[in-house]
Design an enzyme around this catalytic site. Structure first.
Site, PDB file in Angstrom:
ATOM      1  N   HIS A  86      -7.006  -7.096   1.638  1.00 18.06           N
ATOM      2  CA  HIS A  86      -6.198  -6.460   0.589  1.00 18.06           C
ATOM      3  C   HIS A  86      -4.776  -6.996   0.763  1.00 18.06           C
ATOM      4  O   HIS A  86      -4.359  -7.310   1.883  1.00 18.06           O
ATOM      5  CB  HIS A  86      -6.232  -4.945   0.835  1.00 18.06           C
ATOM      6  CG  HIS A  86      -5.592  -4.096  -0.206  1.00 18.06           C
ATOM      7  ND1 HIS A  86      -4.235  -3.944  -0.317  1.00 18.06           N
ATOM      8  CD2 HIS A  86      -6.130  -3.331  -1.180  1.00 18.06           C
ATOM      9  CE1 HIS A  86      -3.963  -3.116  -1.317  1.00 18.06           C
ATOM     10  NE2 HIS A  86      -5.095  -2.728  -1.862  1.00 18.06           N
ATOM     11  N   ASP A 137      -7.645  -2.901   9.418  1.00 20.35           N
ATOM     12  CA  ASP A 137      -7.344  -2.122   8.225  1.00 20.35           C
ATOM     13  C   ASP A 137      -8.596  -1.304   7.890  1.00 20.35           C
ATOM     14  O   ASP A 137      -9.579  -1.846   7.376  1.00 20.35           O
ATOM     15  CB  ASP A 137      -6.974  -3.086   7.082  1.00 20.35           C
ATOM     16  CG  ASP A 137      -6.775  -2.374   5.760  1.00 20.35           C
ATOM     17  OD1 ASP A 137      -6.997  -1.145   5.689  1.00 20.35           O
ATOM     18  OD2 ASP A 137      -6.405  -3.053   4.780  1.00 20.35           O
ATOM     19  N   GLN A 192     -10.928   1.319   3.881  1.00 23.63           N
ATOM     20  CA  GLN A 192     -12.217   1.460   3.180  1.00 23.63           C
ATOM     21  C   GLN A 192     -13.351   1.845   4.117  1.00 23.63           C
ATOM     22  O   GLN A 192     -14.496   1.965   3.671  1.00 23.63           O
ATOM     23  CB  GLN A 192     -12.588   0.135   2.482  1.00 23.63           C
ATOM     24  CG  GLN A 192     -11.644  -0.275   1.385  1.00 23.63           C
ATOM     25  CD  GLN A 192     -11.681   0.669   0.177  1.00 23.63           C
ATOM     26  OE1 GLN A 192     -12.629   1.426  -0.018  1.00 23.63           O
ATOM     27  NE2 GLN A 192     -10.641   0.631  -0.629  1.00 23.63           N
ATOM     28  N   LYS A 244      -8.140   8.197   0.330  1.00 21.50           N
ATOM     29  CA  LYS A 244      -9.442   7.540   0.171  1.00 21.50           C
ATOM     30  C   LYS A 244     -10.513   8.295   0.951  1.00 21.50           C
ATOM     31  O   LYS A 244     -11.672   7.906   0.962  1.00 21.50           O
ATOM     32  CB  LYS A 244      -9.379   6.090   0.649  1.00 21.50           C
ATOM     33  CG  LYS A 244      -8.499   5.202  -0.234  1.00 21.50           C
ATOM     34  CD  LYS A 244      -8.565   3.775   0.222  1.00 21.50           C
ATOM     35  CE  LYS A 244      -7.446   2.916  -0.335  1.00 21.50           C
ATOM     36  NZ  LYS A 244      -7.594   2.576  -1.741  1.00 21.50           N
ATOM     37  N   CYS A 302      -6.194  -6.051  -5.899  1.00 15.31           N
ATOM     38  CA  CYS A 302      -5.175  -6.360  -4.875  1.00 15.31           C
ATOM     39  C   CYS A 302      -5.762  -7.268  -3.798  1.00 15.31           C
ATOM     40  O   CYS A 302      -5.481  -7.094  -2.597  1.00 15.31           O
ATOM     41  CB  CYS A 302      -4.597  -5.101  -4.238  1.00 15.31           C
ATOM     42  SG  CYS A 302      -3.850  -3.991  -5.417  1.00 15.31           S
TER      43      CYS A 302
HETATM   44  N1  PLP Z   1      -6.317  -1.774   2.602  1.00 14.60           N
HETATM   45  C1  PLP Z   1      -7.420  -1.697   1.860  1.00 14.60           C
HETATM   46  C2  PLP Z   1      -8.666  -2.389   2.324  1.00 14.60           C
HETATM   47  C3  PLP Z   1      -7.409  -0.976   0.668  1.00 14.60           C
HETATM   48  O1  PLP Z   1      -8.511  -0.899  -0.078  1.00 14.60           O
HETATM   49  C4  PLP Z   1      -6.211  -0.349   0.259  1.00 14.60           C
HETATM   50  C5  PLP Z   1      -6.140   0.359  -1.034  1.00 14.60           C
HETATM   51  O2  PLP Z   1      -6.909   0.099  -1.940  1.00 14.60           O
HETATM   52  C6  PLP Z   1      -5.098  -0.455   1.086  1.00 14.60           C
HETATM   53  C7  PLP Z   1      -5.175  -1.182   2.232  1.00 14.60           C
HETATM   54  C8  PLP Z   1      -3.809   0.196   0.710  1.00 14.60           C
HETATM   55  O3  PLP Z   1      -3.947   1.578   0.752  1.00 14.60           O
HETATM   56  P1  PLP Z   1      -2.776   2.520   0.209  1.00 14.60           P
HETATM   57  O4  PLP Z   1      -2.479   2.048  -1.185  1.00 14.60           O
HETATM   58  O5  PLP Z   1      -3.379   3.880   0.243  1.00 14.60           O
HETATM   59  O6  PLP Z   1      -1.639   2.363   1.146  1.00 14.60           O
END
Ligand code: PLP
Length: 419
Positions: free
Chosen positions: A135, A212, A215, A238, A376
Site C-alpha cells: 500500500h 504492515d 489487512q 479495519k 492506493c
Molecule cells: N496498509 C494497508 C495494507 C492498507 O490496506 C491500508 C488502508 O487501506 C493502510 C496501510 C492505511 O491504513 P489507514 O488509512 O487506516 O492508515
C-alpha cells in the site's frame, strides 16, 4: 457445491454467523430499495452494537482526559485506556503493554517508524527492502526518507499469481540492508505474505523489520513474537473499531532505541528551554491528548473479535473466498488479478471492455458496495499491467447470498457492456 442458504448457518461446533451479522446495524440498511451488500471491508469494516454502545456509554458517563487529571473520573478513564493497551498486547501476543503505541492509524504507524527510527538509523547508501505488493502507506514514508538520506529502495518482485519471489528476496538481502518493510496481506489482491520467513531471514542478517498488518489483524490470529518482527502496524477501523486510531507494536529493545516522533504534552520527563528529556516507550510516542473514546472502542472491538474467535473468522472468510472465487472465475469476461495460494478474502478483478469504476457503479445500482480504483497500490497495478481493478472484500458477516448477488451483478455488467 452446497447452496448459499445451506452454507450461511453453521451450527454445532461452529458459530451461527447469521446471528453475528445481526449485531451490525448498518448491514440492514437498504440502497435504493435493495438490501445493502457491503463488500468493501478491506477499505473499512462496519461496527457491531458492542462497539457503538461502549463508545456512547463512555462518552455519556465516563469521559475525561487521560494521564493528567488527579480526580476520580480522569483516573478511571486512564485505567480504562491503559487496560485497552493490555488487551491489544494480548491480542497481538506481544510481550507487554509497553510494546503497544496508540497512533492515528496504520499510516501514522509507518510514518512514525520512518521519521524516528528511520531518521536515526538509516544513512547514505543503506538499503530498504519493500515488496511489490505494498500500500502507498508503506512506500511513501520510506521513499521520503531514502530521498532525504541518500538511501536506496529495493523491491521484492511478485510472480504472475501474486506471490513474492522469495529467492529474489534472498538475493536482495545484503550487508547494506537496514530495514525490510512488507505487508502481511496485500490490500489490492489479497496475497498473504510469508512474513514469518521474511522476518527470520532479516533477523538472521541483523536487519530490522516492519510488517504492515492493516489487512491481517482483523482476519487471522496475529502473533508478533512468532512473526518475529520489530514493528507491526494496524488500523482500528479495519477491525470493527473506530476510525482515527491505530496501533504500532514495537519490540521493546527496538522501541527503546527509537527517538520521539511528535513532541509535546505528556511524553516528557523534564523540559527546559535549553534541553528536554523524554519518558520511556510507549508514552514517548504519544504526544498530546490521545483519541480516548476511540481507544475504548478498540477495546470493545477486540472483545468482540475474541468472542467470535479468530480461527472461526478465518475459516468462515476462507469459505466465502472459495465460494466467490469459484463463481466469479466461471464468468468468462472476468480476469481475477492475484491468485496466490494463500489469500485473504479479497477478489480483485477486471472485466473485458469495462472500466472498473463503471462496474462498481453498476454493482452499486444493485445495492452492492465494492471498491474500484488502484487501491492506493499503483506499483501493484503496474505489475499486473492494469490501471485499476474492481475489488470485492469480504468479512465473516457477509453471506453466501451476497456472493451470489455479486456474481449476478457482474453478469449484468458483462451483458450491458457487450450490448
Ligand atoms: N496498509 C494497508 C495494507 C492498507 O490496506 C491500508 C488502508 O487501506 C493502510 C496501510 C492505511 O491504513 P489507514 O488509512 O487506516 O492508515
Amino acid at each position: 457445491m452446497a447452496k448459499a442458504s445451506e452454507m450461511n448457518t453453521i451450527t454445532g461446533k461452529d458459530v451461527d454467523f447469521s446471528r453475528i451479522r445481526n449485531q451490525f446495524p448498518v448491514l440492514f440498511s437498504s440502497v435504493r430499495g435493495l438490501p445493502l451488500a457491503y463488500l468493501d471491508n478491506a477499505a473499512t469494516t462496519q461496527k457491531p452494537w458492542a462497539v457503538i454502545n461502549r463508545m456512547s456509554e463512555f462518552d455519556s458517563a465516563e469521559y475525561a482526559t487521560v494521564r493528567r487529571g488527579a480526580y476520580r473520573l480522569a483516573e478511571q478513564a486512564t485505567q480504562g485506556f491503559e487496560d485497552v493497551r493490555g488487551k491489544v498486547a494480548l491480542f497481538l501476543k506481544a510481550n507487554s503493554p509497553e510494546e503497544i503505541v496508540f497512533t492515528s492509524g496504520a499510516t501514522m504507524g509507518v510514518n512514525l517508524v520512518a521519521a524516528s527510527w528511520g531518521r536515526k538509523f538509516i544513512g547514505e547508501g543503506d538499503e530498504i527492502i519493500l515488496s511489490h505488493l505494498e500500500h502507498h502507506a508503506n512506500i511513501l514514508p520510506w521513499q521520503m526518507l531514502a530521498q532525504e538520506k541518500g538511501a536506496v529502495i529495493k523491491v521484492i518482485p511478485v510472480n504472475d499469481i501474486g506471490e513474492l519471489d522469495m529467492e529474489e528476496f534472498d538475493r536482495l538481502l545484503s550487508n547494506r540492508t537496514k530495514l525490510v518493510a512488507v505487508t502481511h496481506v496485500s490490500n489490492s489482491i489479497g496475497t498473504i505474505n510469508p512474513v514469518q520467513a521474511i522476518c527470520a531471514k532479516a533477523r538472521a542478517a541483523g536487519v530490522v523489520t516492519l510488517v504492515d498488518g492493516a489487512q491481517a489483524a482483523p482476519h487471522m490470529n496475529i502473533d508478533v513474537r512468532k512473526i518475529g518482527c520489530d514493528f507491526y502496524v494496524l488500523s482500528a477501523h479495519k477491525m470493527y473499531g473506530p476510525s482515527g486510531l491505530g496501533v504500532l507494536y514495537g519490540r521493546k529493545e527496538t522501541l527503546e532505541r527509537t527517538p520521539p516522533f511528535l513532541t509535546g504534552g505528556d511524553m516528557i520527563e523534564r523540559v527546559t528551554f535549553e534541553k528536554s528529556t523524554f519518558v520511556k516507550p510507549p508514552h514517548r510516542f504519544e504526544a498530546g491528548t490521545p483519541a480516548v473514546t476511540q481507544v475504548i472502542g478498540l477495546g470493545a472491538a477486540i472483545d468482540f473479535l475474541n468472542s467470535v474467535g479468530m480461527e472461526r473468522i478465518e475459516r468462515q472468510e476462507k469459505k466465502l473466498l472459495d465460494y466467490a472465487t469459484e463463481l466469479v472465475s466461471r464468468i468468462e469476461t472476468v480476469s481475477i488479478i492475484g491468485n496466490a495460494r494463500h489469500k485473504a478474502a479479497i477478489i480483485s478483478f477486471t472485466l473485458a471492455d469495462a472500466h472498473p469504476h463503471d462496474v462498481a457503479t453498476i454493482l452499486d445500482s444493485e445495492g452492492i458496495a465494492v471498491r474500484a480504483g488502484h487501491h492506493c497500490a499503483q506499483p501493484t497495478m503496474d505489475r499486473f499491467c492494469v490501471a485499476a481493478t474492481t475489488r470485492a472484500s469480504f468479512s465473516f458477516y457477509n453471506t453466501f447470498e451476497e456472493v451470489e448477488r455479486l456474481v449476478e451483478g457482474i453478469k449484468q455488467a458483462t451483458d450491458l457492456f457487450r450490448g
